[in-house]
Design an enzyme around this catalytic site. Sequence first.
Site, short mmCIF file in Angstrom:
data_model
loop_
_atom_site.label_atom_id
_atom_site.label_comp_id
_atom_site.label_asym_id
_atom_site.label_seq_id
_atom_site.Cartn_x
_atom_site.Cartn_y
_atom_site.Cartn_z
N ARG A 194 -48.82 19.26 44.37
CA ARG A 194 -49.02 18.91 45.79
C ARG A 194 -49.66 20.03 46.60
NH1 ARG A 194 -43.18 16.99 47.13
NH2 ARG A 194 -42.98 18.68 45.67
N LYS A 196 -36.58 14.19 30.71
CA LYS A 196 -35.26 13.85 31.18
C LYS A 196 -35.01 14.48 32.55
CE LYS A 196 -31.64 16.30 30.00
NZ LYS A 196 -31.52 17.62 30.64
N HIS A 209 -35.69 17.50 24.09
CA HIS A 209 -36.25 18.65 23.38
C HIS A 209 -35.35 19.12 22.24
CE1 HIS A 209 -33.71 21.12 26.05
NE2 HIS A 209 -33.87 22.10 25.20
N GLU A 215 -23.50 27.50 26.75
CA GLU A 215 -24.48 28.38 27.40
C GLU A 215 -23.75 29.47 28.16
OE1 GLU A 215 -28.15 26.18 28.97
OE2 GLU A 215 -26.54 24.75 29.29
N HIS A 275 -28.77 15.18 24.74
CA HIS A 275 -28.82 16.10 23.61
C HIS A 275 -27.65 15.91 22.63
CE1 HIS A 275 -31.87 17.81 26.03
NE2 HIS A 275 -31.14 18.64 26.72
N LYS A 319 -21.54 25.34 30.77
CA LYS A 319 -22.27 26.51 31.27
C LYS A 319 -21.26 27.64 31.46
CE LYS A 319 -26.22 24.21 32.91
NZ LYS A 319 -27.33 24.42 31.97
#
Length: 487
Positions: free
Chosen positions: A46, A143, A173, A211, A235, A334
């Site tokens: 944009r 996604k 992925h 993670e 996933h 996480k």
Amino acid sequence: MALADFDFVLFGGSGDLSMRKLLPALYARDKHEHLPDNARIICIGRHHWSKQEFLTAVDQNAKPHVTNVDDAIWQRFCGRIQYISLDATNPATYRPLIDALRAGSELVRVFYLATPPDLFARICHNLAEVELVNANSRVVLEKPLGRDLASAKQINAEVGTVFTESQIYRIDHYLGKEAVQNLLALRFGNVLFEPLWRREWISDVQITIAEELGVGNRIEYYDNSGALRDMLQNHLLQLLCIVAMEPPTDITPDAVRDEKLKVLHALKRFDAVTLAQNVVRGQYRAGHVDGNAVPGYRQEGAPSDSRTETFVAVKAEIDTWRWAGVPFFLRTGKRMADQLAEIVVRFKSIPHSIFAQPTSSFLPNCLVIRLQPDEGLQLNLMAKTPGDRMRLKPVELELDFREQFKIPRMEAYERLLLDVLRGQLTLFMRSDELEAAWEWVEPILNYWEQEQTEPVSYAAGSWGPAAASALIGRDGLQWREEALPEL
Ligand code: BG6
């Protein structure tokens, strides 16, 4: 296989995903001479930038994500890039794109939508309206593909009015990761495991994606999403499908996707009671990761009363002859204790010890498929320790893919982008798979919403809430890190 010439149109071209993953992945394939001489990358955004301004942004934001940049090849790669500023929601602004695209029946045209999902249908309709979609066009959808079953169905239906199913590449992925494809190789390229790959011999399967990082600057997206939508619906369920599916007849897209779909359909549905027992959701509070103090989720920009889960653990079951009664424990979070993704297939204990050691001292055999950080396989066995006594101890057989195959690796996106350009759909989700995955997770989302309960908190830098240990503990089992012997 040499790629046919292509125009690669990247909507969301100046966004985070393009800069961090997509442009570096295309560069890497360019460096390995995979891209045809005239292939072009047309980035859409944009901002009213000139080509030079855009290339400066690419230098600043994409180049740092490239390992071993070769300046001459980087220049060649930048030479392929064009930048077009348009309003993706307004077809009247598409003229520069129409003018930029080349005609030709041999030319592959890829539209990669690295945009929020609420734009997918609009962009596809607009592309059709300005007559940019031809038989050689493909669309790639990033996604999240919707936020529930209804929105996923709507996206599928609307995109399906413009592109045929064989032109639609729904990306996950994780399917592009080497170790995931190696799991296919392990299961279907060897006879060793297949006879044991069933309820008679397998005690449980654990799939963990942990993670260390928090949500960082993605809080706006993440707080509306949460771990279930962000990681588990896609996933983790895809990994579960690859572990649990029956052998497909071949590696063609529909043969593989048919088998994955059967697994999703066979997942035991939750009701209010089983749901409360089998699903744990958590949110991190302040803690320490790698010795450094880190804030809690609610101090990282999330609303102070946010109920978004940053951790989820689920005990899933698959109602088939092969898997009935075998729990599949899925977990992701996480700010956890370690950065790892792995699949652990744990076999049953020996039925009887012939040695002067109790059966309980035999660690069950365990096959660990490590997706990251270091792709590999580990098989835990019991072996005799040297000496005159018959004393058995756990040992490990290790296969480190990097050591074994000393050839350059491909990042997941590199592999998947090549597949899009080659027209190879096996590692992409079909519409019915996507909907079946949403169908299974939706009762969990609805339950959380109706119950208005808080996620349980866990300290950043831990393995998640204690309730996750209790979840697996109810079956007399432990998460792998809890069960590791002290050596
Ligand atoms: C993405 C999620 O799909 O996967 C992120 O949106 C997550 O929240 C990421 O961090 C993890 O991917 P990887 O390949 O780094 O394990």
